[in-house]
Design an enzyme around this catalytic site. Structure first.
Site, short mmCIF file in Angstrom:
data_model
loop_
_atom_site.label_atom_id
_atom_site.label_comp_id
_atom_site.label_asym_id
_atom_site.label_seq_id
_atom_site.Cartn_x
_atom_site.Cartn_y
_atom_site.Cartn_z
N ARG A 139 -7.77 -11.48 -34.31
CA ARG A 139 -8.57 -10.26 -34.48
C ARG A 139 -8.22 -9.65 -35.82
O ARG A 139 -7.35 -10.15 -36.50
CB ARG A 139 -8.18 -9.21 -33.45
CG ARG A 139 -8.45 -9.46 -32.07
CD ARG A 139 -8.36 -8.15 -31.30
NE ARG A 139 -7.03 -7.56 -31.30
CZ ARG A 139 -6.75 -6.34 -30.82
NH1 ARG A 139 -7.74 -5.60 -30.34
NH2 ARG A 139 -5.52 -5.87 -30.82
N GLU A 164 -8.28 4.27 -24.94
CA GLU A 164 -7.74 3.15 -24.16
C GLU A 164 -6.35 3.49 -23.63
O GLU A 164 -5.56 4.14 -24.32
CB GLU A 164 -7.58 1.88 -25.02
CG GLU A 164 -8.85 1.31 -25.58
CD GLU A 164 -8.59 0.01 -26.36
OE1 GLU A 164 -7.51 -0.57 -26.18
OE2 GLU A 164 -9.47 -0.39 -27.13
N CYS A 185 -6.10 -11.19 -51.13
CA CYS A 185 -6.98 -12.19 -51.74
C CYS A 185 -7.42 -11.73 -53.13
O CYS A 185 -7.12 -10.62 -53.57
CB CYS A 185 -8.19 -12.44 -50.85
SG CYS A 185 -9.38 -11.10 -50.89
N GLU A 228 -9.59 -0.64 -33.72
CA GLU A 228 -8.19 -0.69 -34.15
C GLU A 228 -8.02 -1.30 -35.54
O GLU A 228 -7.33 -2.32 -35.69
CB GLU A 228 -7.34 -1.45 -33.12
CG GLU A 228 -7.25 -0.73 -31.78
CD GLU A 228 -6.33 -1.41 -30.78
OE1 GLU A 228 -5.95 -2.57 -31.00
OE2 GLU A 228 -5.99 -0.79 -29.76
N TYR A 232 -3.57 -11.37 -18.95
CA TYR A 232 -2.51 -10.74 -18.16
C TYR A 232 -2.35 -9.27 -18.50
O TYR A 232 -1.33 -8.66 -18.18
CB TYR A 232 -1.20 -11.53 -18.27
CG TYR A 232 -1.42 -12.92 -17.75
CD1 TYR A 232 -1.90 -13.11 -16.45
CD2 TYR A 232 -1.24 -14.04 -18.55
CE1 TYR A 232 -2.19 -14.37 -15.97
CE2 TYR A 232 -1.52 -15.30 -18.07
CZ TYR A 232 -2.00 -15.47 -16.79
OH TYR A 232 -2.30 -16.71 -16.32
N CYS A 286 -4.54 -7.47 -46.77
CA CYS A 286 -5.08 -8.69 -47.38
C CYS A 286 -4.65 -8.75 -48.84
O CYS A 286 -4.50 -7.71 -49.49
CB CYS A 286 -6.60 -8.70 -47.24
SG CYS A 286 -7.36 -10.16 -48.00
N GLU A 299 -5.53 -11.90 -23.39
CA GLU A 299 -5.37 -10.64 -22.67
C GLU A 299 -5.61 -10.78 -21.18
O GLU A 299 -5.80 -9.79 -20.49
CB GLU A 299 -6.26 -9.55 -23.30
CG GLU A 299 -5.71 -9.13 -24.66
CD GLU A 299 -6.51 -8.03 -25.31
OE1 GLU A 299 -6.01 -7.44 -26.28
OE2 GLU A 299 -7.65 -7.75 -24.87
#
Lengths: 676, 676, 676
Positions: B111, B307, B157, B150, B357, B155, B355
């Site tokens: 992600r 969340e 690059c 989130e 669990y 990075c 995810e």
């Protein structure tokens, strides 16, 4: 069958004379005789030597070596030399070099260094195996063929990536099936084209040591990597078989080695062979279990102990000497568990590079007046005397433990519920409960025939492969006792959860429903409280790591949790199913509980110890032609005594008849022959 | 204002039905009703699903989902799906893939995987947000817009490198200004051309976990990286606003998340939302502090709890179950600190990938007869009953603690004087001293209006940004009490030391000069000796980590060091400045000292606890329309009692009136309504 | 000889005024005078400043700086600025950037950042040295030339790889010789062409922190890397000498710095200089030993203390302040061991980048009223008073310890028998046994003239280079006492084992044969049992780590092992050889044993302590023109006393005459002048 090749246990080991001059070679032969050595594994790392470029092959060196050994009574285990590619090959054909999990292209160096999907490696390894087989197919010295060496490692190069996609096409046919198997709608990973799939690595799905964002792709990569190396093996295997259909072909395995699914490999090995290198902290029971796994790979057939060190290792942090007697003791331990050979790495110690501090039969001193050589020579004499007595004898177990590589991979790639869960540790916990009682155990796969066992354990059977639940139900219905544990029955072969309630496909057999799984901190504990005494078990025992919160759906609750908000919920259940019983251990209990429980289960099936012995005195048995060879091995540094029973039995190493209470010296070995 | 959208707290969470079939969807709806769920966050990870290639968009699935939910009384928090790019995009446009700090180009996977300066990512993420807004702008179900998910990561690059140079040109105009800001004459790092500047990474200035050879460039990179992601957010934000000017747009934050300067982000969020995942070792006070930070991002406006897990996490090493009552307790804790929603990750548990669990409202069992579901449904009913009572109520604090991301970055990139100094730990130490006394605290930025507070703390105010010293002087001169600590006033916004004597710009306000800073070994301690009693403080207290060796330049010396060669030097000073006082804590003291000190400072300002309660019983309050809602939360696993005072107050959850000494059950919650 | 340059110890340090404005420069000069500073090392990191592109050189800044300092009584140690390349060079000529051991091309940043085989770096570093020498050859201020700074690091780029092959061609002539030296028949590593050889790195032969599959190639790489940097040094060295044949040229070394073979470097240094940065845990004896190594590099010639911190470091995890008096104490310690200068890093503290928390003579406060500055100024005055008294005096030792970089590399690249063996730790153990008795020790190389010593130790002389065994035999035959230990005499200069029995070439001299080497776990111990008392030694002492199992072949057995299966085998032997004795310590003993043993060996040679002092009171001496300067240094935090003897001696710092029992203050220093 290897026993047909020589009427005694092969005794010898890896021999790398290319590192030495002719004078030393002659001295080697003299010392081999002194030590009773009759088998040498050669050509393990000679590829660069025998093939200096694409078109040239020099076999003269090998010709002479094989002849010289043969003329001096030493038979050959002929390796194919493909365990490390030549430097010229790496330079000219970089596809043989691996790319690691961090995406780094390797350069020439080390071992296990060839990409298993390298066209160049596959081409030249097949050719060399073919040439060797053609050349030596009729040579009477060559008794065993040894392909490559200790296969292992992994590769993430473009060739592997392309081969992985082909593997997936074969396995799943459509990209939709891949998406389903890996649940790619999670995190928007949907694939529309095979070329969108990249190898799971530290650059894509992996992080930390062993973690993956997508267990599905990682699991398939593990399978693919094991299969890729197996394909390399098979190329050589068939090249040899083409010339010598009845050859004995093997490759040396490494016990509980995670990367390769040895059950799958063993199908293509004429005999299993393996390298046993217990570390300083390795329990004796763990070594025994590894031997039993190796024996289990081919359903109980004897195996070769291909390598062990005569004394020291070099790659442990602290490389202690094997104490006097230990090399002999551990050699007999391997025989007791099914080995039909006793072999070493290596026969003469190297003077340069990273294994020069690894022990050898001929040490750097170069002569026979060393402790190590004397011990080797004494064992050689004993094995000579034993002759073919134990060859091809079998171990007979009424207890089996299921072991499965896919399950191993899946459990330890899992993200949650706990990092503390290690599959092999769990297997070992249950194994050693039997081991300490001198009850023999077979290690079997989910494909094995389990019908003949009385007691079958499958600790942490997290993944239930297609058909295995039915097979277990059949086993229990027919009267067998089955036991499994927490975190079982959770997923199918794709690591997709079986919904509707854990333990999924095992729920019917076990008569329980697991609602939740609590993970405990390392220092956190719960307890198992017996509702009534069970054999020797009564009262309260400690448990931890994972605690299933479960409900009986028919199973009898034998014990409950003693603490926390799930106090009073079942911690141990027994479900009567047909003629048999299915047990469920809901948490990770202490060893006293476990030994008591398994003793009770064994007792119910009238399974008895081979012998009652003090702690550290191992007993194992092999059986042939109505005779049983009982190995009693004292792993203690002090003498012990045990009761042999009333009937007199002959001890083979001394030729003495014994009865009643007898003594066994520190690190001593007794081998009794008795009618089964 | 989110309270205008629904006359109660939103209750629901992340919902990923694309992983399930139609039958399951219908079952979900049935269970949502049972649980009182009226809000679902959808489309978080469906980019690949709704956009299978550059030109095709399939919204039918979303259309149906939104309608189905709406028809069943479930409103929508609509995510824009850009949290993970599709696999096809990674294959066709590798610029979307990040390069990590080791220079490794990532492959598709995981992600948070898009380069924030990728032209492709920016282009397609803006388009999809635009299309979603256009399509659903009039749909009555869609109450909140949830951009990406989130945000985080970094990075290195080429696109980022080029964008960094542009960022620097804007910030500094000339290369000479860059050289000055970064002190590049050190180690001969002088730049003559913008193109000579490379991103600070493990290949250039960084080493170890968090260390840099040049703090200046690293600090600017942190700012740049945070801003780059904010730019991505803003592209989507404006795309939505173009179609729906009055939309409520947010993205889910993560509390004390180091990479992003949330104070800067919050300016562009209509409402703050965040994901609260306390670990096993997270103190209750830390969670409370994180809620207060989230509330502080928009100067006290209520926020969304976007969340939390109903039960278990999966990415901790050991994922324990939330004990019965804990989910409810922590839900109310978030409300007590300013949340106007209670939402979960996730509504139905995944069966595959990493995810599976992680706990969910609907567990793998799939039905409502689980502990977790029952607890969720009970809370749902309570929230229904509470209605809009607490919605939009505010927390009123007279105490504020300054928190600053630039300061965080600068402190922890510092090479010396100690690796032990962690900014958030220090903030938490001071915060929890108030928390344990039920005194409410606001977390404010250096840009916040501080004039209304009585007591302002800025622990470890290492970096003093332009104008902030003057602001503090004004605050104290007007009568405020200010406190700061060791390692404060050291540098300006470029991490360049303010010479002439520490604490630099704060020296005048504090009336001290810090000559040296001693770093102690972890096991090494010094002591703070009070010169006379101060409130409850008297005698000797332990301190450590860093010890400033300071001289008073007008400040009153309240305590001295008790040991070492700087025994007798000031350890705690108080400077009268205008109408107020400025305190300096010269070392890192034990908690007893700290609680005593802060209690005294509060007492001097007549700031009193909301209520006196036993340890572990938290009290927090929200106020609206002349009414105060007093939340009393027992975090203990046993019942406790406390004194409510003589006047009778109504408890909202039970509807009962209470007075005097009352009991609160283990993990229990009371909400009292009283006139302010 | 540096003493001819200035009639006192140089006092000063690194000075980087390019970070400051003109006003500050003037303030610096004022403070230098206050502190008695007469030497500044400049231009260490000004390359980018003085050479902004390929063709432009700006020396005006340097011209003015040198003149300004000189006019104010400050002499110059002129660095060549090549320690860090300019950013423009990295951008335009990437060959200057290193490739690390993981194959990662570095970007611009950090220090020590130039590839030693970069054509660009070599070209421009030579040119700048040439231009500097030409420009300042006649400037009276420039007393010392300081090439680059703290050479170190390694590179694995293509230019290095090609240069490595050239290095090997020179060293071995034929590829067959390479194969033999590296034992490439092991693991099939046979090379047929030079181009097949790749650098040993984490991508080829290396793994873990310091491990190699092929010690031979790794050892040669270490030599090659050290030589490559030496070549860079020499390019600049010759460029300077071309213009100033009698210049004093140095580069600052770093004590026991593993990567560079300083014995080889010192040949090309007019004076050795080094940077002494003891960490918090560094024993005083270790610092002393490092000074003695630096002195030993050029056979006892005095050296420069080029850098030390006046107070704090910044790159330790916890950077404690040097306690009052410690800077002075350690300064004198360096002088006592051979330093003829006392210099600091740095004269003014930076305000930005990673060394801003490193102590300096002028702290951030910027004025003279600081503890640090006062201590510096007091020492400056003392040194002024001392004048040239101790300049060019020599340390006279009758004891020498052999130290060898090749041996260091080889021991620690070894795979087995134990990871616990650290060469420098062993050297330090033996060194400190003398140190604690105030017996002076020289650190010598295998090439040094050892004939003048009475006692020669070579702990863990694993590698015996050609001719060294004979040299040792000659030394002992002539009456010398020699001592070596376990794991000695094992390999030749290629790390190839000397077969026939350990300790190989030392076997004759030592009169023993080592059959096996046992490696003990960290917690495992054995014991050494004296057969009769030996000096102060009697009874039983602890030993561990490695235990050689050895047989006497003529040596007298002085002590035996007390435990395990080799109980009773020799643990300490003494062989009479010609007029002398050769001792062998078969295991790693405790310090009490070691101090007793070495005291006895010293006593037998009538080597006596310089003085008897309490623990922590160090004594060292330098001698010149018939006078001995006895340094007594109290490293304790409390006053101590010792007996000076009956004759009165003058203490130079106080100008007082002392006799008998006298007291020395905490961290105090006495320097006595007495006739030798």
């Amino acid at each position: 069958m290897i026993s047909s090749k020589l009427p005694k246990m092969f005794y010898g080991g890896d021999y790398n004379p290319e590192q030495w001059d002719h004078e030393t070679h002659l001295e080697d032969l003299r010392m081999f005789k002194l030590a009773g050595i009759d088998m040498a594994t050669i050509n393990v790392f000679s590829w660069a030597l025998i093939q200096p470029d694409e078109v040239t092959y020099n076999f003269e060196y090998l010709d002479q070596l094989i002849d010289r050994l043969y003329e001096n009574g030493v038979y050959i285990c002929l390796a194919t030399s493909t365990a490390a590619h030549p430097a010229w090959m790496a330079k000219n054909y970089p596809d043989v070099l691996r790319v690691d999990a961090d995406g780094r292209k390797r350069k020439f160096g080390g071992r296990h260094n060839s990409c298993p999907n390298s066209p160049t490696y596959r081409k030249y390894s097949e050719i060399i195996a073919d040439k060797l087989a053609e050349r030596y197919k009729d040579h009477p010295a060559v008794l065993v063929w040894h392909i490559s060496n200790e296969y292992g490692g992994d590769c993430y190069c473009e060739n592997c990536e392309k081969a992985f996609r082909v593997y997936l096409k074969k396995r799943y046919q459509t990209i939709e099936q891949v998406n389903k198997a890996w649940n790619t709608n999670f995190w928007g990973h949907t694939f529309y084209d095979w070329d969108e799939i990249v190898l799971p690595s530290n650059l894509s799905e992996h992080w930390g040591h062993n973690s993956s964002s997508f267990q599905g792709i990682s699991l398939d990569y593990s399978r693919f990597n094991s299969d890729s190396m197996l394909e390399c093996y098979l190329l050589e295997y068939h090249a040899i078989k083409k010339h010598i259909p009845d050859s004995v072909v093997t490759t040396n395995l490494m016990g509980f080695f995670k990367q390769l699914d040895y059950f799958k490999w063993a199908k293509y090995m004429d005999i299993v062979s393996w390298d046993s290198y217990p570390g300083l902290a390795t329990p004796i029971s763990y070594t025994a279990m590894a031997h039993d796994l190796m024996r289990g790979l081919k359903d109980g057939l004897p195996f070769m102990l291909m390598e062990q060190t005569p004394s020291q290792q070099n790659w442990q942090p602290y490389n202690s000497l094997k104490r006097p007697g230990v090399m002999r003791l551990w050699s007999y331990q391997s025989v007791a568990h099914g080995a039909d050979t006793v072999m070493f790495f290596q026969l003469r110690r190297s003077v340069g590079a990273c294994e020069k501090y690894h022990g050898a039969v001929i040490e750097h001193a170069g002569h026979e007046n060393t402790r190590v050589f004397r011990e080797v020579a004494e064992l050689g004499k004993e094995l000579q005397n034993l002759g073919d007595t134990t060859l091809d004898a079998r171990v007979q177990s009424r207890v089996a433990i299921v072991f499965d590589w896919d399950n191993w991979w899946a459990i330890e790639k899992s993200s949650g519920p706990t990092v503390a869960l290690k599959y092999v540790e769990q297997i070992h916990k249950y194994y050693s409960a039997f081991f300490h009682r001198n009850i023999q155990v077979d290690i079997v796969s989910v494909d094995s025939d389990i019908s003949s066992y009385d007691l079958l354990l499958a600790p942490v059977l997290y993944m239930v492969k297609p058909g295995f639940a039915a097979k277990l139900e059949q086993f229990v219905a027919a009267g067998g006792t089955f036991l499994t544990t927490f975190f079982s029955g959770i997923v199918n072969e794709h690591d997709l959860v079986t919904t509707g309630g854990y333990p999924g496909e095992l729920r019917n057999l076990l008569g329980i429903w697991v609602e939740e799984i609590d993970a405990l901190l390392p220092e956190q504990k719960n307890s198992i409280v017996l509702k009534e005494t069970l054999g020797a078990l009564e009262g309260v025992y400690e448990c931890g790591m994972l605690c299933d919160l479960l409900h009986s759906e028919g199973a009898e609750v034998i014990a409950e949790y003693g603490e926390d908000f799930y106090q009073g919920m079942p911690a141990l259940t027994r479900n009567t199913f047909g003629q048999g019983q299915a047990w469920y251990v809901a948490s990770d209990p202490d060893n006293i509980f476990l030994e008591g429980l398994l003793a009770e289960l064994a007792a119910e099936k009238n399974i008895k110890p081979l012998l009652e012995t003090p702690q550290g005195v191992e007993v194992s048995a092999r059986t042939k032609d109505g005779l049983t060879y009982l190995f009693v091995m004292n792993h203690n540094a002090s003498p012990q005594s045990y009761d042999l029973g009333n009937s007199s039995v002959r001890e083979l190493l001394t030729g003495t008849d014994y009865t009643g209470q007898i003594s066994i010296e520190a690190r001593g070995v007794h081998i009794f022959e008795r009618t089964s």
